[in-house]
Design a protein around this motif. Sequence first.
Motif, mmCIF file in Angstrom:
data_model
loop_
_atom_site.group_PDB
_atom_site.id
_atom_site.type_symbol
_atom_site.label_atom_id
_atom_site.label_comp_id
_atom_site.label_asym_id
_atom_site.label_seq_id
_atom_site.Cartn_x
_atom_site.Cartn_y
_atom_site.Cartn_z
ATOM 1 N N THR A 159 0.841 -1.202 0.000
ATOM 2 C CA THR A 159 0.000 0.000 0.000
ATOM 3 C C THR A 159 0.872 1.246 0.000
ATOM 4 O O THR A 159 0.601 2.190 -0.741
ATOM 5 C CB THR A 159 -0.942 -0.002 1.218
ATOM 6 N N GLU A 160 1.902 1.247 0.816
ATOM 7 C CA GLU A 160 2.810 2.393 0.861
ATOM 8 C C GLU A 160 3.501 2.600 -0.486
ATOM 9 O O GLU A 160 3.645 3.737 -0.943
ATOM 10 C CB GLU A 160 3.845 2.201 1.967
ATOM 11 N N LEU A 161 3.934 1.508 -1.094
ATOM 12 C CA LEU A 161 4.591 1.616 -2.404
ATOM 13 C C LEU A 161 3.631 2.148 -3.455
ATOM 14 O O LEU A 161 4.003 3.005 -4.273
ATOM 15 C CB LEU A 161 5.140 0.257 -2.835
ATOM 16 N N ARG A 162 2.401 1.654 -3.451
ATOM 17 C CA ARG A 162 1.406 2.122 -4.431
ATOM 18 C C ARG A 162 1.070 3.591 -4.214
ATOM 19 O O ARG A 162 0.908 4.343 -5.160
ATOM 20 C CB ARG A 162 0.136 1.279 -4.361
ATOM 21 N N HIS A 163 0.961 3.993 -2.934
ATOM 22 C CA HIS A 163 0.676 5.404 -2.644
ATOM 23 C C HIS A 163 1.829 6.282 -3.120
ATOM 24 O O HIS A 163 1.619 7.324 -3.740
ATOM 25 C CB HIS A 163 0.434 5.616 -1.152
ATOM 26 N N ALA A 164 3.050 5.867 -2.828
ATOM 27 C CA ALA A 164 4.222 6.643 -3.250
ATOM 28 C C ALA A 164 4.306 6.730 -4.767
ATOM 29 O O ALA A 164 4.617 7.797 -5.314
ATOM 30 C CB ALA A 164 5.497 6.022 -2.689
ATOM 31 N N ALA A 165 3.994 5.631 -5.454
ATOM 32 C CA ALA A 165 4.028 5.638 -6.922
ATOM 33 C C ALA A 165 2.979 6.602 -7.479
ATOM 34 O O ALA A 165 3.248 7.361 -8.419
ATOM 35 C CB ALA A 165 3.802 4.233 -7.467
ATOM 36 N N GLU A 203 -3.387 5.621 -9.492
ATOM 37 C CA GLU A 203 -4.388 5.871 -8.445
ATOM 38 C C GLU A 203 -5.265 4.632 -8.244
ATOM 39 O O GLU A 203 -5.523 4.219 -7.116
ATOM 40 C CB GLU A 203 -5.249 7.069 -8.805
ATOM 41 N N ASP A 204 -5.719 4.039 -9.336
ATOM 42 C CA ASP A 204 -6.544 2.828 -9.246
ATOM 43 C C ASP A 204 -5.803 1.696 -8.543
ATOM 44 O O ASP A 204 -6.383 0.962 -7.737
ATOM 45 C CB ASP A 204 -7.004 2.385 -10.632
ATOM 46 N N ALA A 205 -4.513 1.539 -8.840
ATOM 47 C CA ALA A 205 -3.711 0.489 -8.204
ATOM 48 C C ALA A 205 -3.590 0.742 -6.702
ATOM 49 O O ALA A 205 -3.697 -0.196 -5.891
ATOM 50 C CB ALA A 205 -2.327 0.414 -8.847
ATOM 51 N N TYR A 206 -3.393 1.986 -6.313
ATOM 52 C CA TYR A 206 -3.309 2.336 -4.894
ATOM 53 C C TYR A 206 -4.632 2.056 -4.195
ATOM 54 O O TYR A 206 -4.671 1.421 -3.134
ATOM 55 C CB TYR A 206 -2.905 3.809 -4.749
ATOM 56 N N LEU A 207 -5.726 2.495 -4.784
ATOM 57 C CA LEU A 207 -7.033 2.284 -4.167
ATOM 58 C C LEU A 207 -7.392 0.799 -4.111
ATOM 59 O O LEU A 207 -8.076 0.359 -3.178
ATOM 60 C CB LEU A 207 -8.095 3.089 -4.903
ATOM 61 N N ASP A 220 -17.063 0.264 -0.612
ATOM 62 C CA ASP A 220 -17.776 1.530 -0.405
ATOM 63 C C ASP A 220 -16.910 2.542 0.341
ATOM 64 O O ASP A 220 -16.955 3.741 0.052
ATOM 65 C CB ASP A 220 -19.079 1.301 0.363
ATOM 66 N N ASP A 221 -16.130 2.060 1.313
ATOM 67 C CA ASP A 221 -15.237 2.961 2.044
ATOM 68 C C ASP A 221 -14.234 3.612 1.092
ATOM 69 O O ASP A 221 -13.964 4.807 1.176
ATOM 70 C CB ASP A 221 -14.460 2.207 3.130
ATOM 71 N N VAL A 222 -13.682 2.819 0.197
ATOM 72 C CA VAL A 222 -12.685 3.330 -0.743
ATOM 73 C C VAL A 222 -13.325 4.309 -1.721
ATOM 74 O O VAL A 222 -12.749 5.349 -2.035
ATOM 75 C CB VAL A 222 -11.969 2.168 -1.469
#
Length: 108
Positions: free
Chosen positions: A31-37, A70-74, A86-88
Motif C-alpha cells: 500500500t505504501e509503495l502504491r501510494h508513493a508511486a 491511483e486505481d492500483a493504490y485504491l 464503499d469505504d474506498v
Amino acid sequence: MPRARNVTPVPLLAAVLVAAACGTARAASETELRHAAWRDCVSRNFDIQAALTDRDLAADAAFRACRTAEDAYLATLAASPLLDGDDVVRARPLLAGRIRAWLVGDRG
C-alpha cells in the motif's frame, strides 16, 4: 424509511489511512509503495503541466495522467480487511483533494 448513513469526511479518511497502515507488513508495504508511486506520478506530471498552464489545470491533467497508478493504490486499500469497496469509493475524492491541495500549495 431507513435513516441515511451520515459519514463525515475526516473520520473516513482517517479510517482509510489507519487501515492501510494496520494490515500485514507485506500489505502495508505494498500500500505504501502504491501510494508513493501515485503521488510521484501526480507530482511529476503536475510539474511538467504547471510549466505550461495554470496550476489548477495542471493538477487536473496530472490526475488524468496518473489514473492507473491511483486505481492500483485504491485497489490495495480495498483489499484491506478493515475496509470495503464503499469505504474506498467514499475516500477517493478526499484523498484526491488532499493531494491536490499539496500540489497547488507549497508542498511543505
